[in-house]
Design an enzyme around this catalytic site. Structure first.
Site, PDB file in Angstrom:
ATOM      1  N   VAL A  12      -7.826  65.380  72.903  1.00 22.18           N
ATOM      2  CA  VAL A  12      -7.586  66.043  74.191  1.00 22.18           C
ATOM      3  C   VAL A  12      -8.082  67.483  74.181  1.00 22.18           C
ATOM      4  O   VAL A  12      -7.852  68.227  75.129  1.00 22.18           O
ATOM      5  CB  VAL A  12      -6.088  66.000  74.572  1.00 22.18           C
ATOM      6  CG1 VAL A  12      -5.634  64.578  74.776  1.00 22.18           C
ATOM      7  CG2 VAL A  12      -5.241  66.720  73.551  1.00 22.18           C
ATOM      8  N   LEU A  14      -8.250  71.465  73.018  1.00 23.96           N
ATOM      9  CA  LEU A  14      -7.182  72.439  72.762  1.00 23.96           C
ATOM     10  C   LEU A  14      -6.386  72.681  74.042  1.00 23.96           C
ATOM     11  O   LEU A  14      -6.493  73.725  74.676  1.00 23.96           O
ATOM     12  CB  LEU A  14      -7.763  73.744  72.222  1.00 23.96           C
ATOM     13  CG  LEU A  14      -8.211  73.703  70.777  1.00 23.96           C
ATOM     14  CD1 LEU A  14      -8.766  75.059  70.341  1.00 23.96           C
ATOM     15  CD2 LEU A  14      -7.083  73.282  69.863  1.00 23.96           C
ATOM     16  N   HIS A  15      -5.613  71.702  74.417  1.00 28.35           N
ATOM     17  CA  HIS A  15      -4.763  71.795  75.597  1.00 28.35           C
ATOM     18  C   HIS A  15      -3.320  71.616  75.171  1.00 28.35           C
ATOM     19  O   HIS A  15      -3.026  70.893  74.217  1.00 28.35           O
ATOM     20  CB  HIS A  15      -5.140  70.708  76.609  1.00 28.35           C
ATOM     21  CG  HIS A  15      -6.567  70.815  77.037  1.00 28.35           C
ATOM     22  ND1 HIS A  15      -7.005  71.749  77.929  1.00 28.35           N
ATOM     23  CD2 HIS A  15      -7.672  70.132  76.646  1.00 28.35           C
ATOM     24  CE1 HIS A  15      -8.305  71.628  78.099  1.00 28.35           C
ATOM     25  NE2 HIS A  15      -8.747  70.652  77.322  1.00 28.35           N
ATOM     26  N   ALA A  16      -2.399  72.260  75.857  1.00 30.32           N
ATOM     27  CA  ALA A  16      -0.955  72.150  75.672  1.00 30.32           C
ATOM     28  C   ALA A  16      -0.507  72.058  74.215  1.00 30.32           C
ATOM     29  O   ALA A  16      -0.516  73.051  73.506  1.00 30.32           O
ATOM     30  CB  ALA A  16      -0.405  71.010  76.512  1.00 30.32           C
ATOM     31  N   PRO A  18      -1.758  70.719  71.329  1.00 27.45           N
ATOM     32  CA  PRO A  18      -2.675  71.168  70.272  1.00 27.45           C
ATOM     33  C   PRO A  18      -2.884  72.688  70.285  1.00 27.45           C
ATOM     34  O   PRO A  18      -2.941  73.312  69.226  1.00 27.45           O
ATOM     35  CB  PRO A  18      -3.974  70.435  70.590  1.00 27.45           C
ATOM     36  CG  PRO A  18      -3.547  69.220  71.328  1.00 27.45           C
ATOM     37  CD  PRO A  18      -2.374  69.669  72.148  1.00 27.45           C
TER      38      PRO A  18
END
Length: 89
Positions: A12, A14-16, A18
């Site tokens: 996914v 580097l979102h939320a 991670p």
């Protein structure tokens, strides 16, 4: 100044979650670390919001930079983290 290039392993990007995991690890490094992607950045790696604003996707290359005692070791640990699937942690 020490620099390391690596490719994002999280499906996914580097979102939320991670980004939070990475920013926490960068903050624990004890030295200022920056992250840049393409023509965006560098931004403080210890700031989850700054990391998320880069919009880094799976497979994209990023550049980490740090200076100070233990910089090489800190960057190596952060590279290993970014190359893993952080969303699975």
């Amino acid at each position: 100044m020490h620099e390391r290039r690596t490719t994002i392993g999280s499906r996914v990007g580097l979102h939320a979650r991670p980004a939070a995991t990475f920013a926490r690890a960068a903050a624990e490094a004890g030295i200022p670390v920056t992250i840049a992607a393409g023509d965006r950045g560098p931004v403080p790696a210890a700031s989850m919001l700054s990391v998320m604003t880069l919009g880094v996707e799976f497979g994209q290359e990023v550049v980490l930079a740090a200076e100070g005692p233990g910089a090489e070791e800190a960057l190596e640990a952060l590279v290993l983290l970014l190359e893993s699937d952080l969303d699975a942690h």
